[in-house]
Design a protein around this motif. Structure first.
Motif, PDB file in Angstrom:
ATOM      1  N   GLU A  58       0.819  -1.216   0.000  1.00  7.07           N
ATOM      2  CA  GLU A  58       0.000   0.000   0.000  1.00  7.07           C
ATOM      3  C   GLU A  58       0.851   1.263   0.000  1.00  7.07           C
ATOM      4  N   LEU A  59       2.144   1.102   0.309  1.00  3.61           N
ATOM      5  CA  LEU A  59       3.034   2.266   0.380  1.00  3.61           C
ATOM      6  C   LEU A  59       4.418   1.843  -0.091  1.00  3.61           C
ATOM      7  N   ALA A  60       5.117   2.760  -0.744  1.00  4.68           N
ATOM      8  CA  ALA A  60       6.486   2.507  -1.180  1.00  4.68           C
ATOM      9  C   ALA A  60       7.395   3.587  -0.621  1.00  4.68           C
ATOM     10  N   ILE A  61       8.495   3.143   0.010  1.00  5.65           N
ATOM     11  CA  ILE A  61       9.544   4.069   0.429  1.00  5.65           C
ATOM     12  C   ILE A  61      10.661   3.977  -0.606  1.00  5.65           C
ATOM     13  N   ILE A  62      10.851   5.044  -1.363  1.00  6.58           N
ATOM     14  CA  ILE A  62      11.908   5.082  -2.371  1.00  6.58           C
ATOM     15  C   ILE A  62      13.063   5.895  -1.814  1.00  6.58           C
ATOM     16  N   ILE A  68       7.788   2.110 -11.758  1.00  6.45           N
ATOM     17  CA  ILE A  68       7.115   0.869 -11.383  1.00  6.45           C
ATOM     18  C   ILE A  68       6.074   1.127 -10.299  1.00  6.45           C
ATOM     19  N   ALA A  69       6.403   1.973  -9.324  1.00  3.21           N
ATOM     20  CA  ALA A  69       5.437   2.319  -8.279  1.00  3.21           C
ATOM     21  C   ALA A  69       4.202   2.951  -8.882  1.00  3.21           C
ATOM     22  N   SER A  70       4.396   3.758  -9.917  1.00  2.00           N
ATOM     23  CA  SER A  70       3.262   4.373 -10.604  1.00  2.00           C
ATOM     24  C   SER A  70       2.453   3.339 -11.378  1.00  2.00           C
ATOM     25  N   LEU A  71       3.154   2.471 -12.126  1.00  2.00           N
ATOM     26  CA  LEU A  71       2.463   1.443 -12.907  1.00  2.00           C
ATOM     27  C   LEU A  71       1.674   0.498 -12.016  1.00  2.00           C
ATOM     28  N   LEU A  72       2.239   0.167 -10.838  1.00  2.00           N
ATOM     29  CA  LEU A  72       1.567  -0.747  -9.914  1.00  2.00           C
ATOM     30  C   LEU A  72       0.512  -0.039  -9.075  1.00  2.00           C
ATOM     31  N   ASN A  73       0.351   1.262  -9.318  1.00  2.00           N
ATOM     32  CA  ASN A  73      -0.713   2.032  -8.668  1.00  2.00           C
ATOM     33  C   ASN A  73      -0.626   1.971  -7.145  1.00  2.00           C
ATOM     34  N   ILE A  74       0.589   2.040  -6.608  1.00  2.00           N
ATOM     35  CA  ILE A  74       0.757   2.064  -5.155  1.00  2.00           C
ATOM     36  C   ILE A  74       0.205   3.392  -4.639  1.00  2.00           C
ATOM     37  N   PRO A  75      -0.750   3.358  -3.699  1.00  2.00           N
ATOM     38  CA  PRO A  75      -1.458   4.587  -3.313  1.00  2.00           C
ATOM     39  C   PRO A  75      -0.590   5.653  -2.659  1.00  2.00           C
ATOM     40  N   HIS A  76       0.415   5.244  -1.857  1.00  2.00           N
ATOM     41  CA  HIS A  76       1.186   6.206  -1.076  1.00  2.00           C
ATOM     42  C   HIS A  76       2.681   6.025  -1.364  1.00  2.00           C
ATOM     43  N   ILE A  77       3.369   7.132  -1.576  1.00  2.00           N
ATOM     44  CA  ILE A  77       4.800   7.124  -1.864  1.00  2.00           C
ATOM     45  C   ILE A  77       5.521   7.997  -0.837  1.00  2.00           C
TER      46      ILE A  77
END
Length: 413
Positions: free
Chosen positions: A106-110, A128-137
């Motif tokens: 549900e969240l990605a820490i880049i 990839i985070a955008s393509l996988l539609n991760i809601p929170h970055i």
């Protein structure tokens, strides 16, 4: 207490494993025997420091190289929330591992190394985070201590990432300056960033809102197993076991079975052998229908007034995960939830350049870690929603027919 699943990603040596180790260490989520083991094996024990990266870099090959190769999962909790962490590798040849770890996050820490700024692999992870539609970055700008905790360095990296985020349509993006090695801004706010008026990383993880991420509008139920005891006590029992992917189901709901299109209504809903009045998204339940209809594994039960798309040909963004190249005409299995069908990749429309976001039209083939747009044709109809609308029913995988290896991750459009 709810659960936040998040992934850490970034370029090699950006400090992902150290960040996770710091989160576990400072939140007191490390067992005494674990702490003793990493103290013994720590590379920095001569000067009294503990190499916290060893908490996640468990393979000997990883420890010898000081890198992460496979996706490492760790679990910890605070009084506010439970967490499942996926630590993805940073090398470009392991981008497919990042896709695997991010698929349920549900969240990605880049992480970004403050000395290097935006590099190819961190940009790739952003895409990839955008393509996988991760809601929170969360963009964690790490190693700030090595640039003198400079506000100008931080601001320049934020500006670079804001441009990428805007081009990709990302909305909920949080920027936090940190030092994973020293623990600055990880659990507690650091005094080393007097110019930063935001929250610490853990405080943000504890308080990010997840309720709005669950789709309670589009009811989707994928049948995993048909229960027929055929015993004297349960002679007429017929239940359809599976998971409510999204939406809400209630007794009496008018439903349709896809792809056959057979209509019926919900007679009863069970959890653990007990009847309930309604079932919500992410619950595993058994549905009973009023009519004795033909329903099999892979079918989808949806509400009559809210149905997904049904097609045998569709477009998808694809992350290629196999050493063998993908070429037009190649045949595979396509699996979406519990439905498995044969398919052919008819066309490679374009390959996405993660550095420039340019679309290279009509490539001859796709190789490992390429992100491409393809046209897929299936042997039988598939019920799906666009991935951007409902990722739980728009994500699929391609499987090699002979080796049964997963070769591609699809985001259906």
């Amino acid at each position: 207490m709810d659960i936040l699943r998040f992934i850490t990603a970034g370029s090699v040596d950006d400090g992902k494993s150290t960040l996770i180790g710091r989160l576990l260490f400072d939140s007191k989520s490390i067992l005494i025997d674990q702490l003793a083991a990493i103290e013994k094996q720590s590379k920095n024990k001569s000067n009294g420091e503990i190499d916290l990266a060893l908490l996640t870099d468990g393979l000997r090959a990883e420890r010898e190289q000081g890198i992460t190769i496979d996706v490492a999962y760790k679990y910890f909790s605070t009084p506010k929330r439970k967490f499942i962490i996926a630590d993805a590798p940073g090398h470009i040849q392991y981008t497919r591992n990042m896709v695997t770890g991010a698929s349920n996050s549900e969240l990605a820490i880049i992480l970004v190394d403050a000395r290097n700024g935006v590099v190819e692999q961190t940009r790739r992870h952003y895409v990839i985070a955008s393509l996988l539609n991760i809601p929170h970055i969360v963009v964690a700008i790490n190693k700030m201590d090595l640039v003198g905790n400079s506000q100008d360095v931080y601001n320049n990296i934020v500006i670079d990432y804001q441009e990428v985020a805007k081009s990709l349509g990302l909305k909920d993006v949080k920027y936090i300056p940190i030092s994973a090695l020293n623990g600055d801004n990880i659990v507690e706010k650091s005094k080393h960033f007097p110019w930063y008026d935001g929250e610490s990383l853990l405080h943000h993880l504890e308080n990010v809102q997840l309720d709005s991420d669950v789709n309670l509008t589009d009811a989707r139920f994928s049948v995993q197993y048909v229960i027929r005891p055929q015993s004297e006590d349960l002679h007429d029992y017929r239940g359809y076991a599976g998971k409510v992917i999204s939406g809400i189901y209630k007794k009496g709901d008018k439903v349709v079975v896809l792809p056959s299109g057979i209509e019926s209504s919900v007679k009863a809903i069970e959890i653990g052998g007990n009847e309930i009045e309604e079932a919500y998204a992410l619950q595993s339940v058994v549905l009973h229908l009023e009519d004795d209809v033909d329903v099999s594994r892979g079918d989808m039960i949806v509400q009559q007034n809210n149905q997904p798309k049904i097609a045998q040909e569709f477009e998808a963004m694809l992350c290629w995960m196999d050493n063998k190249p993908l070429k037009p005409g190649n045949k595979y299995f396509l699996q979406i939830n519990s439905r498995l069908v044969r398919c052919v990749v008819k066309e490679l429309e374009y390959k996405l350049d993660v550095n420039t976001l340019q679309k290279n039209e009509s490539p001859e083939k796709a190789v490992l870690n390429d992100i491409i747009k393809v046209t897929i044709k299936t042997a039988s109809p598939v019920a799906f929603d666009p991935y951007k609308k409902l990722r739980q029913n728009g994500g699929a995988i391609l499987i090699d027919e002979t080796s049964c290896v997963t070769v591609g991750a699809c985001m259906i459009q």
